[in-house]
Scaffold this active site. Structure first.
Site, PDB file in Angstrom:
ATOM      1  N   GLY A  39       0.384  -1.281   0.011  1.00 23.58           N
ATOM      2  CA  GLY A  39       0.275  -0.193  -0.353  1.00 23.58           C
ATOM      3  C   GLY A  39       0.353   1.294  -0.016  1.00 23.58           C
ATOM      4  O   GLY A  39       2.467   0.731  -0.438  1.00 23.58           O
TER       5      GLY A  39
ATOM      6  N   ARG B 144       2.388   3.200   2.262  1.00 21.97           N
ATOM      7  CA  ARG B 144       3.176   3.082   2.970  1.00 21.97           C
ATOM      8  C   ARG B 144       4.077   2.528   2.049  1.00 21.97           C
ATOM      9  O   ARG B 144       5.949   2.524   2.022  1.00 21.97           O
ATOM     10  CB  ARG B 144       3.518   2.699   4.390  1.00 21.97           C
ATOM     11  N   CYS B 145       4.021   1.230   2.063  1.00 24.60           N
ATOM     12  CA  CYS B 145       4.797   0.384   1.232  1.00 24.60           C
ATOM     13  C   CYS B 145       5.582   1.575  -0.541  1.00 24.60           C
ATOM     14  O   CYS B 145       7.137   1.467  -0.046  1.00 24.60           O
ATOM     15  CB  CYS B 145       4.510  -0.792   0.651  1.00 24.60           C
ATOM     16  N   MET B 146       5.007   1.928  -0.004  1.00 29.33           N
ATOM     17  CA  MET B 146       5.124   2.379  -2.089  1.00 29.33           C
ATOM     18  C   MET B 146       6.199   3.805  -2.087  1.00 29.33           C
ATOM     19  O   MET B 146       6.608   4.462  -2.394  1.00 29.33           O
ATOM     20  CB  MET B 146       4.550   3.242  -3.066  1.00 29.33           C
TER      21      MET B 146
END
Length: 410
Positions: free
Chosen positions: A396, A398-400
């Site tokens: 999501g 945060r991951c990106m």
């Protein structure tokens, strides 16, 4: 002023590192999905539109957006020697064992003069049909499938959170869990070793050449003195021991406590931030599926160098967070309100993986409408981004994103 400063998950976000999905996604094929850690093949054109919308949300909210491909290109262009070292190292880490192929790939990459084009090509991978083979005096040449990949792409790179993680004024340059992702950290290595803005200015608390695996999605900054790390499918206990010793041994680091959150070692819960993120001083999102099996360990400096004090915390998660955030009463907002089916569906699409850009202001995937409605009702400012293609990579907002600079919260 420090070039890296991240002491919380919620302080005003000032600068963030992204990677715009590129042609590496075009080299994803159905037979490579498992190896390259994808469940489906995103449509590149739409994935780029969605990613541009993400970057636009950040920019409109006062965040400076920088791109991994640009910083890496600037790093390798500092000298001919650095560029040469990068190409040679890239080929070696791609496990190209044939000297015949090594020479052909080297000549191909070395002919790319524009540094950004070179970086993008290394991310994209190298197809055999791109190489102008110069002779046929090799069995390897005769048996080569002209459409096969000589070097695999790196399609997970748009999840910039994982290859390295910012901790205070330093970084953890990570050893990735999967062989297919280990090469991703080469860009961080060259940025922190050679980019004029960062070279010699950033402490490394972990090194990509260390053996135990650790990934950035498992590293959460709770405050200046407290760091949380997920003990997960992709971050090992040995790695947490190692980074804890490195942090405690560094006199410039103010971190006094590391909390290790043990979560189920399964793909659906691959990182701590896929099931647990901070969104305000007193609020966290959480997937209800980890509340039962979750264990928390407190790690502090031992009496001697290289020794750690480790103890399991026998308390509720709320009490643990109240103690270490100092925020008073803590509220855990369950993905989809705790509804079993809706929570499983929305957690699969990263309903708990939010990017906080200011206390109480978060970027989320628009498709998680049940969770997003709950967050709105809790008084949070919810900024929704399109995600039909990006979410296929299982990560999501945060991951990106890799925050480089945040304001301190206290």
């Amino acid at each position: 002023m420090a070039v890296i400063n991240v002491t919380s998950e919620i302080g005003k976000l000032k600068k963030v590192l992204l990677h715009r999905p590129g042609k590496e996604l075009l080299n994803l094929t159905p037979d490579k999905l498992d190896e390259l850690l994808f469940d489906d093949i995103p449509f590149l054109k739409m994935a780029q539109k969605e990613h541009d919308a993400f970057a636009d949300i950040l920019s409109k909210n006062g965040v400076e957006v920088v791109y991994l491909e640009n910083l890496a290109a600037e790093a390798v262009s500092q000298s001919a020697e650095i560029r040469e070292k990068f190409i040679q190292q890239y080929i070696k880490e791609a496990d190209v064992h044939s000297e015949y192929y090594q020479k052909m790939i080297y000549d191909f990459l070395n002919a790319i003069k524009d540094p950004k084009e070179l970086i993008l090509k290394t991310m994209e991978g190298v197809n055999a049909n791109e190489i102008p083979f110069k002779n046929t005096h090799s069995l390897a040449h005769y048996v080569l499938d002209s459409g096969s990949m000589l070097i695999n792409p790196m399609p997970n790179l748009y999840f910039t959170r994982d290859p390295f993680a910012c901790i205070g004024n330093g970084v953890s340059l990570n050893k990735m869990y999967s062989v297919t992702r280990c090469r991703e950290t080469i860009y961080g290595e060259y940025i922190f070793d050679h980019h004029p803005e960062y070279a010699g200015k950033v402490k490394k608390f972990y090194n990509r050449y260390d053996a135990p695996s650790i990934e950035g999605g498992d590293i959460l900054n709770i405050g200046k003195e407290v760091l949380a790390i997920g003990l997960s499918q992709r971050t090992s206990a040995n790695a947490i021991d190692s980074i804890a010793n490195n942090i405690f041994d560094d006199e410039s680091s103010p971190i006094k406590t590391i909390l290790a959150f043990q979560i189920p070692a399964i793909r659906a819960f691959m990182h701590l931030d896929t099931v647990f993120t901070q969104i305000d001083f007193d609020k966290f999102t959480i997937h209800p599926g980890i509340l039962g099996p979750l264990r928390v360990f407190e790690i502090t400096r031992g009496a001697k160098k290289g020794e750690l004090n480790v103890k399991q915390i026998d308390s509720t998660l709320e009490n643990v967070l109240e103690k270490y955030t100092g925020a008073g009463k803590i509220e855990l907002i369950q993905c989809a309100g705790g509804d079993k089916i809706a929570a499983e569906r929305e957690q699969w699409n990263d309903g708990s993986n939010t990017l906080c850009i200011n206390p109480g202001t978060i970027v989320v995937y628009e498709r998680n409408d049940v969770t997003n409605e709950i967050l709105n009702k809790k008084g949070l400012k919810v900024l929704e981004m399109p995600c039909g293609e990006l979410s296929r990579g299982r990560g999501g907002p945060r991951c990106m994103s890799m925050p480089l600079l945040r304001d301190d919260i206290r």
